[in-house]
Design a protein around this motif. Structure first.
Motif, PDB file in Angstrom:
ATOM      1  N   PRO A   1       9.570  -2.426  -5.598  1.00  0.00           N
ATOM      2  CA  PRO A   1      11.202  -2.200  -5.469  1.00  0.00           C
ATOM      3  C   PRO A   1      11.578  -1.583  -6.891  1.00  0.00           C
ATOM      4  N   GLN A   2      10.940  -1.559  -7.796  1.00  0.00           N
ATOM      5  CA  GLN A   2      11.455  -0.897  -9.085  1.00  0.00           C
ATOM      6  C   GLN A   2      10.805   0.421  -9.326  1.00  0.00           C
ATOM      7  N   THR A   3      10.343   0.908  -8.411  1.00  0.00           N
ATOM      8  CA  THR A   3       9.693   2.129  -8.745  1.00  0.00           C
ATOM      9  C   THR A   3      10.470   3.346  -8.136  1.00  0.00           C
ATOM     10  N   THR A   4      10.280   4.520  -9.050  1.00  0.00           N
ATOM     11  CA  THR A   4      11.191   5.599  -8.893  1.00  0.00           C
ATOM     12  C   THR A   4      10.151   6.581  -8.031  1.00  0.00           C
ATOM     13  N   LEU A   5       9.054   6.532  -8.559  1.00  0.00           N
ATOM     14  CA  LEU A   5       7.983   7.333  -7.689  1.00  0.00           C
ATOM     15  C   LEU A   5       6.482   6.733  -7.857  1.00  0.00           C
ATOM     16  N   LEU A   6       5.970   6.349  -6.725  1.00  0.00           N
ATOM     17  CA  LEU A   6       4.786   5.944  -6.476  1.00  0.00           C
ATOM     18  C   LEU A   6       3.548   7.163  -6.211  1.00  0.00           C
ATOM     19  N   THR A   7       2.643   7.207  -6.876  1.00  0.00           N
ATOM     20  CA  THR A   7       1.572   8.159  -6.824  1.00  0.00           C
ATOM     21  C   THR A   7       0.237   7.745  -6.342  1.00  0.00           C
ATOM     22  N   PRO A   8       0.276   7.348  -5.062  1.00  0.00           N
ATOM     23  CA  PRO A   8      -1.396   6.907  -4.590  1.00  0.00           C
ATOM     24  C   PRO A   8      -1.790   7.924  -3.970  1.00  0.00           C
ATOM     25  N   ASN A   9      -3.240   7.938  -4.094  1.00  0.00           N
ATOM     26  CA  ASN A   9      -4.092   9.013  -3.181  1.00  0.00           C
ATOM     27  C   ASN A   9      -4.165   8.362  -2.057  1.00  0.00           C
ATOM     28  N   SER A  10      -4.584   9.270  -0.885  1.00  0.00           N
ATOM     29  CA  SER A  10      -4.554   8.659   0.497  1.00  0.00           C
ATOM     30  C   SER A  10      -5.201   7.410   0.448  1.00  0.00           C
ATOM     31  N   ILE A  11      -6.369   7.092   0.017  1.00  0.00           N
ATOM     32  CA  ILE A  11      -6.987   5.923   0.253  1.00  0.00           C
ATOM     33  C   ILE A  11      -5.965   4.588  -0.143  1.00  0.00           C
ATOM     34  N   GLU A  12      -5.449   4.820  -1.424  1.00  0.00           N
ATOM     35  CA  GLU A  12      -4.634   3.877  -2.021  1.00  0.00           C
ATOM     36  C   GLU A  12      -3.406   3.673  -1.169  1.00  0.00           C
ATOM     37  N   ALA A  13      -2.901   4.832  -0.623  1.00  0.00           N
ATOM     38  CA  ALA A  13      -1.638   4.824   0.151  1.00  0.00           C
ATOM     39  C   ALA A  13      -1.809   3.677   1.475  1.00  0.00           C
ATOM     40  N   ARG A  14      -3.099   4.021   2.024  1.00  0.00           N
ATOM     41  CA  ARG A  14      -3.549   3.287   3.192  1.00  0.00           C
ATOM     42  C   ARG A  14      -3.780   1.819   2.831  1.00  0.00           C
TER      43      ARG A  14
ATOM     44  N   LEU B   1      -1.135  -0.620   4.592  1.00  0.00           N
ATOM     45  CA  LEU B   1      -1.647  -1.400   5.886  1.00  0.00           C
ATOM     46  C   LEU B   1      -1.930  -2.738   6.092  1.00  0.00           C
ATOM     47  N   ASP B   2      -1.334  -3.253   7.035  1.00  0.00           N
ATOM     48  CA  ASP B   2      -1.538  -4.756   7.104  1.00  0.00           C
ATOM     49  C   ASP B   2      -2.929  -5.095   7.525  1.00  0.00           C
ATOM     50  N   GLU B   3      -3.740  -5.510   6.304  1.00  0.00           N
ATOM     51  CA  GLU B   3      -5.237  -5.625   6.682  1.00  0.00           C
ATOM     52  C   GLU B   3      -5.450  -6.897   7.604  1.00  0.00           C
ATOM     53  N   SER B   4      -4.485  -7.930   7.605  1.00  0.00           N
ATOM     54  CA  SER B   4      -4.776  -9.041   8.253  1.00  0.00           C
ATOM     55  C   SER B   4      -4.736  -8.683   9.639  1.00  0.00           C
ATOM     56  N   ASN B   5      -4.213  -7.609  10.338  1.00  0.00           N
ATOM     57  CA  ASN B   5      -4.346  -7.590  11.909  1.00  0.00           C
ATOM     58  C   ASN B   5      -5.294  -6.245  12.043  1.00  0.00           C
ATOM     59  N   ASP B   6      -6.054  -5.863  11.310  1.00  0.00           N
ATOM     60  CA  ASP B   6      -6.931  -4.915  11.434  1.00  0.00           C
ATOM     61  C   ASP B   6      -6.231  -3.627  12.191  1.00  0.00           C
ATOM     62  N   GLU B   7      -5.346  -3.270  11.752  1.00  0.00           N
ATOM     63  CA  GLU B   7      -4.494  -2.135  12.126  1.00  0.00           C
ATOM     64  C   GLU B   7      -5.186  -0.839  12.322  1.00  0.00           C
ATOM     65  N   ASP B   8      -5.237  -0.039  13.245  1.00  0.00           N
ATOM     66  CA  ASP B   8      -5.689   1.430  13.291  1.00  0.00           C
ATOM     67  C   ASP B   8      -4.832   2.329  12.155  1.00  0.00           C
ATOM     68  N   ASP B   9      -5.391   3.268  11.595  1.00  0.00           N
ATOM     69  CA  ASP B   9      -4.741   4.321  10.839  1.00  0.00           C
ATOM     70  C   ASP B   9      -3.499   4.983  11.391  1.00  0.00           C
TER      71      ASP B   9
ATOM     72  N   CYS C   1       2.408   5.770   6.491  1.00  0.00           N
ATOM     73  CA  CYS C   1       2.011   4.752   5.207  1.00  0.00           C
ATOM     74  C   CYS C   1       3.192   4.976   4.136  1.00  0.00           C
ATOM     75  N   ALA C   2       3.673   6.133   4.062  1.00  0.00           N
ATOM     76  CA  ALA C   2       4.569   6.643   3.066  1.00  0.00           C
ATOM     77  C   ALA C   2       5.992   6.051   3.447  1.00  0.00           C
ATOM     78  N   ARG C   3       6.288   6.019   4.921  1.00  0.00           N
ATOM     79  CA  ARG C   3       7.380   5.294   5.433  1.00  0.00           C
ATOM     80  C   ARG C   3       7.519   3.951   4.993  1.00  0.00           C
ATOM     81  N   ARG C   4       6.349   3.287   5.222  1.00  0.00           N
ATOM     82  CA  ARG C   4       6.303   2.033   4.797  1.00  0.00           C
ATOM     83  C   ARG C   4       6.556   1.604   3.292  1.00  0.00           C
ATOM     84  N   LEU C   5       5.967   2.410   2.469  1.00  0.00           N
ATOM     85  CA  LEU C   5       5.921   2.197   1.142  1.00  0.00           C
ATOM     86  C   LEU C   5       7.432   2.383   0.546  1.00  0.00           C
ATOM     87  N   VAL C   6       8.183   3.209   1.306  1.00  0.00           N
ATOM     88  CA  VAL C   6       9.664   3.525   0.714  1.00  0.00           C
ATOM     89  C   VAL C   6      10.218   2.442   1.171  1.00  0.00           C
ATOM     90  N   GLY C   7       9.795   2.002   2.589  1.00  0.00           N
ATOM     91  CA  GLY C   7      10.578   0.502   3.068  1.00  0.00           C
ATOM     92  C   GLY C   7      10.323  -0.426   2.347  1.00  0.00           C
TER      93      GLY C   7
END
Ligand code: PXL
Length: 277
Positions: A135-148, A152-160, A166-172
């Motif tokens: 919430p305090q980040t101006t720019l997040l710089t994940p690689n694609s593995i880190e972004a997922r 991703l919500d690991e608890s419900n075994d979601e597909d990619d 992923c970016a939309r959720r991280l902005v959210g």
């Protein structure tokens, strides 16, 4: 030196990588190469070589906070950069400090594992990054593995759901912008995509270099922080930093038996015109 000729000052929170490939040392070299003065707050020590990380010792959170507070009471910083954090307690300490400087841009490089795959962040640390620092980040710089992993919500075994989602959720979740790097995607070129609240802002494609590099993500995130500290707008800062990083990688060298290291001072070693290469 007149005060208005001070180099922009950037505070980095990162872990020591004694190989000089990644981590704090990569940040210090990149920021210096790009004309900034780095303030280096150590979050953890590592034992590693150019192949991988053998051990990690997190610094006590009080020590992390004290290192930063002493400097922030003395100097004005133009940007913050956060890399490997070491512990949940350190994330809380960093988040509390940064919350006192809401107008200073924060580049958050979510370091979750080494190039070899050594885990550098626990699930608790990923949750804390998401809740306290995003919430305090101006720019997040994940690689694609880190972004997922972050999105991703690991608890419900979601597909990619794809990187744009992923970016939309991280902005959210609070990041103003997200730059997802594409080195790990199976595409002919490396495509890095910058997203903001209205979706894709820009995508840049780069020739895929043949080597495996240690410290490319730290170099890119620090180069962006340097550009923001130098007053560039986000899209221009991101584009220029990719250009710098690509050149550092193209000029990379292999000092040991593991990965290549970027040469963040490639320009200082370029032959003068007329000189033999
Ligand atoms: O490249 C990510 C990274 C950041 N910081 C430290 C590291 C690594 C990867 O190994 O060791 C200290």
């Amino acid at each position: 030196m007149p005060q208005d000729l001070l180099p922009p000052i950037v505070m980095v929170f990162a872990a020591s990588d004694p190989s000089g490939g990644a981590g704090l040392q990569a940040d210090i070299m990149t920021l210096s190469s790009m004309g900034c003065h780095p303030l280096s707050v150590v979050t953890a020590l590592t034992v590693q070589d150019s192949a991988g990380v053998e051990d990690v010792l997190a610094i006590d959170a009080d020590w992390v906070a004290d290192q930063a507070r002493a400097l922030l009471e003395d100097m004005s910083v133009s940007a913050f950069k956060v890399g490997m954090v070491g512990s949940v307690e350190n994330i809380a300490a960093i988040a509390e400090i940064i919350s006192d400087y809401p107008d200073i841009p924060l580049v958050l490089d979510p370091v979750l594992s080494s190039g070899r795959g050594d885990e550098l962040a626990s699930e608790d640390m990923i949750s804390a990054l998401r809740e306290l620092l995003l919430p305090q980040t101006t720019l997040l710089t994940p690689n694609s593995i880190e972004a997922r992993r972050l999105a991703l919500d690991e608890s419900n075994d979601e597909d990619d759901p794809g990187l744009a989602e992923c970016a939309r959720r991280l902005v959210g979740a609070g990041a103003e912008y997200v730059l997802i790097t594409g080195t790990h995607e199976h595409t002919p070129q490396v495509v890095n995509s910058l997203y903001g609240e209205n979706g894709l802002v820009r995508a840049d494609a780069w020739e895929r270099l043949p080597g495996s590099y240690h410290g490319s993500g730290c170099t890119l995130a620090s180069a962006i922080a340097a550009n923001l500290a130098n007053g560039l707008e986000i899209a221009e800062a991101v584009r220029d930093a990719q250009d710098y990083t690509w050149q550092a990688l193209e000029n990379g060298f292999r000092p040991g038996m593991g990965q290549y290291l970027p040469d963040r001072f490639f320009w200082a070693r370029e032959p003068e015109p007329g000189e033999d290469a």
